[in-house]
Design a protein around this motif. Sequence first.
Motif, PDB file in Angstrom:
ATOM      1  N   THR A  84     -15.834  -0.815  -4.809  1.00 31.34           N
ATOM      2  CA  THR A  84     -16.346  -1.096  -3.463  1.00 31.34           C
ATOM      3  C   THR A  84     -17.600  -1.957  -3.449  1.00 31.34           C
ATOM      4  O   THR A  84     -18.175  -2.196  -2.385  1.00 31.34           O
ATOM      5  CB  THR A  84     -16.650   0.220  -2.727  1.00 31.34           C
ATOM      6  OG1 THR A  84     -17.553   1.003  -3.532  1.00 31.34           O
ATOM      7  CG2 THR A  84     -15.381   1.017  -2.483  1.00 31.34           C
ATOM      8  N   ARG A 112      -9.342  -1.119  -2.508  1.00 29.58           N
ATOM      9  CA  ARG A 112      -9.375  -0.623  -1.119  1.00 29.58           C
ATOM     10  C   ARG A 112      -9.402  -1.784  -0.125  1.00 29.58           C
ATOM     11  O   ARG A 112      -8.774  -1.721   0.941  1.00 29.58           O
ATOM     12  CB  ARG A 112     -10.567   0.306  -0.919  1.00 29.58           C
ATOM     13  CG  ARG A 112     -10.505   1.543  -1.799  1.00 29.58           C
ATOM     14  CD  ARG A 112     -11.573   2.554  -1.473  1.00 29.58           C
ATOM     15  NE  ARG A 112     -11.720   3.538  -2.531  1.00 29.58           N
ATOM     16  CZ  ARG A 112     -10.878   4.533  -2.764  1.00 29.58           C
ATOM     17  NH1 ARG A 112      -9.817   4.686  -1.984  1.00 29.58           N
ATOM     18  NH2 ARG A 112     -11.086   5.378  -3.759  1.00 29.58           N
ATOM     19  N   ALA A 113     -10.130  -2.830  -0.473  1.00 33.11           N
ATOM     20  CA  ALA A 113     -10.132  -4.027   0.381  1.00 33.11           C
ATOM     21  C   ALA A 113      -8.732  -4.629   0.445  1.00 33.11           C
ATOM     22  O   ALA A 113      -8.276  -5.078   1.504  1.00 33.11           O
ATOM     23  CB  ALA A 113     -11.126  -5.051  -0.152  1.00 33.11           C
ATOM     24  N   GLN A 114      -8.032  -4.623  -0.686  1.00 32.16           N
ATOM     25  CA  GLN A 114      -6.654  -5.118  -0.729  1.00 32.16           C
ATOM     26  C   GLN A 114      -5.771  -4.317   0.225  1.00 32.16           C
ATOM     27  O   GLN A 114      -5.009  -4.890   1.013  1.00 32.16           O
ATOM     28  CB  GLN A 114      -6.125  -5.011  -2.158  1.00 32.16           C
ATOM     29  CG  GLN A 114      -4.634  -5.294  -2.320  1.00 32.16           C
ATOM     30  CD  GLN A 114      -4.290  -6.759  -2.165  1.00 32.16           C
ATOM     31  OE1 GLN A 114      -5.058  -7.597  -2.594  1.00 32.16           O
ATOM     32  NE2 GLN A 114      -3.150  -7.062  -1.570  1.00 32.16           N
ATOM     33  N   LEU A 115      -5.900  -3.005   0.187  1.00 34.92           N
ATOM     34  CA  LEU A 115      -5.075  -2.162   1.044  1.00 34.92           C
ATOM     35  C   LEU A 115      -5.435  -2.334   2.518  1.00 34.92           C
ATOM     36  O   LEU A 115      -4.593  -2.119   3.395  1.00 34.92           O
ATOM     37  CB  LEU A 115      -5.224  -0.693   0.634  1.00 34.92           C
ATOM     38  CG  LEU A 115      -4.595  -0.314  -0.712  1.00 34.92           C
ATOM     39  CD1 LEU A 115      -4.899   1.130  -1.041  1.00 34.92           C
ATOM     40  CD2 LEU A 115      -3.089  -0.556  -0.700  1.00 34.92           C
ATOM     41  N   ALA A 116      -6.679  -2.716   2.774  1.00 37.10           N
ATOM     42  CA  ALA A 116      -7.108  -2.947   4.155  1.00 37.10           C
ATOM     43  C   ALA A 116      -6.682  -4.324   4.669  1.00 37.10           C
ATOM     44  O   ALA A 116      -6.961  -4.668   5.814  1.00 37.10           O
ATOM     45  CB  ALA A 116      -8.620  -2.799   4.263  1.00 37.10           C
ATOM     46  N   GLY A 117      -6.006  -5.099   3.812  1.00 36.80           N
ATOM     47  CA  GLY A 117      -5.485  -6.383   4.244  1.00 36.80           C
ATOM     48  C   GLY A 117      -6.280  -7.594   3.792  1.00 36.80           C
ATOM     49  O   GLY A 117      -5.908  -8.725   4.098  1.00 36.80           O
ATOM     50  N   ASN A 118      -7.364  -7.376   3.053  1.00 38.11           N
ATOM     51  CA  ASN A 118      -8.190  -8.485   2.572  1.00 38.11           C
ATOM     52  C   ASN A 118      -7.708  -8.911   1.192  1.00 38.11           C
ATOM     53  O   ASN A 118      -8.062  -8.306   0.188  1.00 38.11           O
ATOM     54  CB  ASN A 118      -9.660  -8.068   2.526  1.00 38.11           C
ATOM     55  CG  ASN A 118     -10.575  -9.232   2.176  1.00 38.11           C
ATOM     56  OD1 ASN A 118     -10.128 -10.274   1.706  1.00 38.11           O
ATOM     57  ND2 ASN A 118     -11.865  -9.050   2.380  1.00 38.11           N
TER      58      ASN A 118
END
Length: 253
Positions: A84, A112-118
């Motif tokens: 993070t 986590r950023a990947q899973l959030a669409g980034n």
Amino acid sequence: MTGMTVGDEELAQQTIGLLELTSLNVDDTPERIIVLCQRALTPFGPVAAVCVAPRFAGLARRTLDSWQARDIKVVAAINFPGGTGSVQSVESETQAALMAGADEIDLVYPFRAQLAGNKFAGAEMVAACKEKCDGRADLTVTLETGVLRDPQVIHDVCRRVIQAGPAFIKTSTGKVAVNATPQASRIMVEAIAEVGGQVGFKAAGGVRTLAEARIYLDLVRARFGPLWLEPGRLRIGAASLLDDLLLRLGLCE
């Protein structure tokens, strides 16, 4: 050693040479890291590497050097365990670890950023870390496949990370519910093959026995051949696997 075949003994010794012996606990102490380095020098030869928090990279390197164990790599885990951090914090952490004596950097991908669409945060971070490492240290990128979960997502992330040119991609931190699995590892190995087989593979997290390690060695051997079973191409990251290997070779710790 009851029930061990000659093949098992050879495999156990080979696995020791592929082992990345890990201690990444919040309560790690200098004394624990020195013991880790001591364990890395086994009666059957050295492990490939020790993986520690950046604050212990210098201690690990000095300790191993004092025992003429320069060939054992010191890996510093960056952006660990949650992935993070910001690009700036990752650059700072990497620089500090390299100055302390780390031979390799293990960057936790911002899963986590990947899973959030980034989809761009990871590429930017890997590129920045790779730039800091170039000419100084090899880079591993840990994907946390047990959280990414979806096979297509894992495959897509692998492709993007591999194109940035790390030395290794790694399954997991060992700090989540699902870590290394044969299914995710197969996707990773295939992605490596698709992009030319120039990046190594690390299975880490939950690999505790020779039987479990064999799964990953067999997977890599089947795809790339026996020459890939060397620590510049394949490593098994573990904290307790060494205990099982030594037990099977007739030593009790």
